[in-house]
Design a protein around this motif. Sequence first.
Motif, short mmCIF file in Angstrom:
data_model
loop_
_atom_site.label_atom_id
_atom_site.label_comp_id
_atom_site.label_asym_id
_atom_site.label_seq_id
_atom_site.Cartn_x
_atom_site.Cartn_y
_atom_site.Cartn_z
N ALA A 77 0.86 -1.18 0.00
CA ALA A 77 0.00 0.00 0.00
C ALA A 77 0.89 1.23 0.00
O ALA A 77 1.95 1.24 0.61
N GLU A 78 0.46 2.23 -0.71
CA GLU A 78 1.20 3.49 -0.68
C GLU A 78 0.47 4.41 0.28
O GLU A 78 -0.73 4.62 0.17
N GLU A 79 1.21 4.94 1.23
CA GLU A 79 0.61 5.86 2.18
C GLU A 79 0.82 7.27 1.67
O GLU A 79 1.92 7.65 1.32
N ARG A 80 -0.25 8.01 1.61
CA ARG A 80 -0.20 9.37 1.08
C ARG A 80 -0.60 10.34 2.17
O ARG A 80 -1.55 10.09 2.89
N SER A 81 0.12 11.43 2.28
CA SER A 81 -0.22 12.41 3.31
C SER A 81 -0.90 13.61 2.68
O SER A 81 -0.57 14.01 1.58
N PHE A 82 -1.85 14.15 3.38
CA PHE A 82 -2.52 15.37 2.98
C PHE A 82 -1.97 16.47 3.88
O PHE A 82 -1.85 16.28 5.07
N TYR A 83 -1.66 17.61 3.32
CA TYR A 83 -0.99 18.64 4.10
C TYR A 83 -1.97 19.52 4.85
O TYR A 83 -2.98 19.94 4.33
N SER A 84 -1.68 19.82 6.08
CA SER A 84 -2.33 20.90 6.82
C SER A 84 -1.21 21.56 7.62
O SER A 84 -0.09 21.63 7.13
N LYS A 85 -1.43 22.03 8.82
CA LYS A 85 -0.38 22.72 9.56
C LYS A 85 0.85 21.85 9.76
O LYS A 85 1.96 22.29 9.70
N ASN A 86 0.62 20.59 10.01
CA ASN A 86 1.68 19.62 10.24
C ASN A 86 1.56 18.56 9.15
O ASN A 86 0.48 18.01 8.96
N PRO A 87 2.61 18.23 8.43
CA PRO A 87 2.49 17.23 7.36
C PRO A 87 1.94 15.90 7.82
O PRO A 87 1.46 15.13 7.02
N ALA A 88 2.01 15.61 9.10
CA ALA A 88 1.52 14.34 9.59
C ALA A 88 0.07 14.42 10.07
O ALA A 88 -0.41 13.53 10.74
N ASP A 89 -0.66 15.49 9.73
CA ASP A 89 -2.03 15.63 10.22
C ASP A 89 -3.00 14.63 9.63
O ASP A 89 -4.01 14.31 10.23
N LEU A 90 -2.75 14.13 8.43
CA LEU A 90 -3.62 13.10 7.87
C LEU A 90 -2.85 12.23 6.91
O LEU A 90 -2.21 12.73 5.98
N PHE A 91 -2.88 10.93 7.15
CA PHE A 91 -2.30 9.95 6.24
C PHE A 91 -3.42 9.06 5.74
O PHE A 91 -4.36 8.74 6.48
N PHE A 92 -3.31 8.63 4.50
CA PHE A 92 -4.34 7.84 3.85
C PHE A 92 -3.67 6.72 3.07
O PHE A 92 -2.65 6.95 2.43
N ASN A 93 -4.23 5.51 3.14
CA ASN A 93 -3.76 4.46 2.26
C ASN A 93 -4.89 3.50 1.95
O ASN A 93 -5.94 3.51 2.59
#
Length: 187
Positions: A26-42
């Motif tokens: 699975a490729e984990e993709r991050s969505f950016y908000s204040k902190n790059p780790a605020d949302l990860f999706f896979n």
Amino acid sequence: SVLDYKYLEPKPSTPIYAQNVSADVAEERSFYSKNPADLFFNITHDSTKSMVAPGIKAAEIMQLNFRTGSDVAELENLTLKVSGIDGNEIKGAYLMEKDKIVATASISSDYLKFNDINRQFEKDTYSTLSLKLDLSENLKIGTRIRLDIEKAEDIEIEVDAGSFAINSYYPIKGQYLSISKLKTANP
């Protein structure tokens, strides 16, 4: 790759991360908000569920996994391109969380559209939505079905009161679900 922050001022770019999930990749993709780790999706798929019979109900084709950080996130809409069959051979499609239906798709010959999902993910949580299909009895043995996210606009997520999207690595391809004959036990 970079992530685009839509509707407000541009945000800095952040990488998309890859991870291995058991035997499936699975490729984990991050969505950016204040902190790059605020949302990860896979997207993952249980390979033991990759073969089903024609006419089966609630066949799991994929799992959508969301891991939030310090902000609340909300999945608003999701569109998936149907590959391998005519979408009209799918009699029902729904996102489930455990045993509860979160959203039901409208189905066309090429797409499954989940509109107004409005599923909120609290901060610092890991959540999984299973995508399940009810399939036509007319599907032929050997047919393979796959669902893809074709472009950034096909998955709408809001984080920290702004909409975010991944702007590269499209399509995001799902795993195959194969139509096979059911084995029966010998008497």
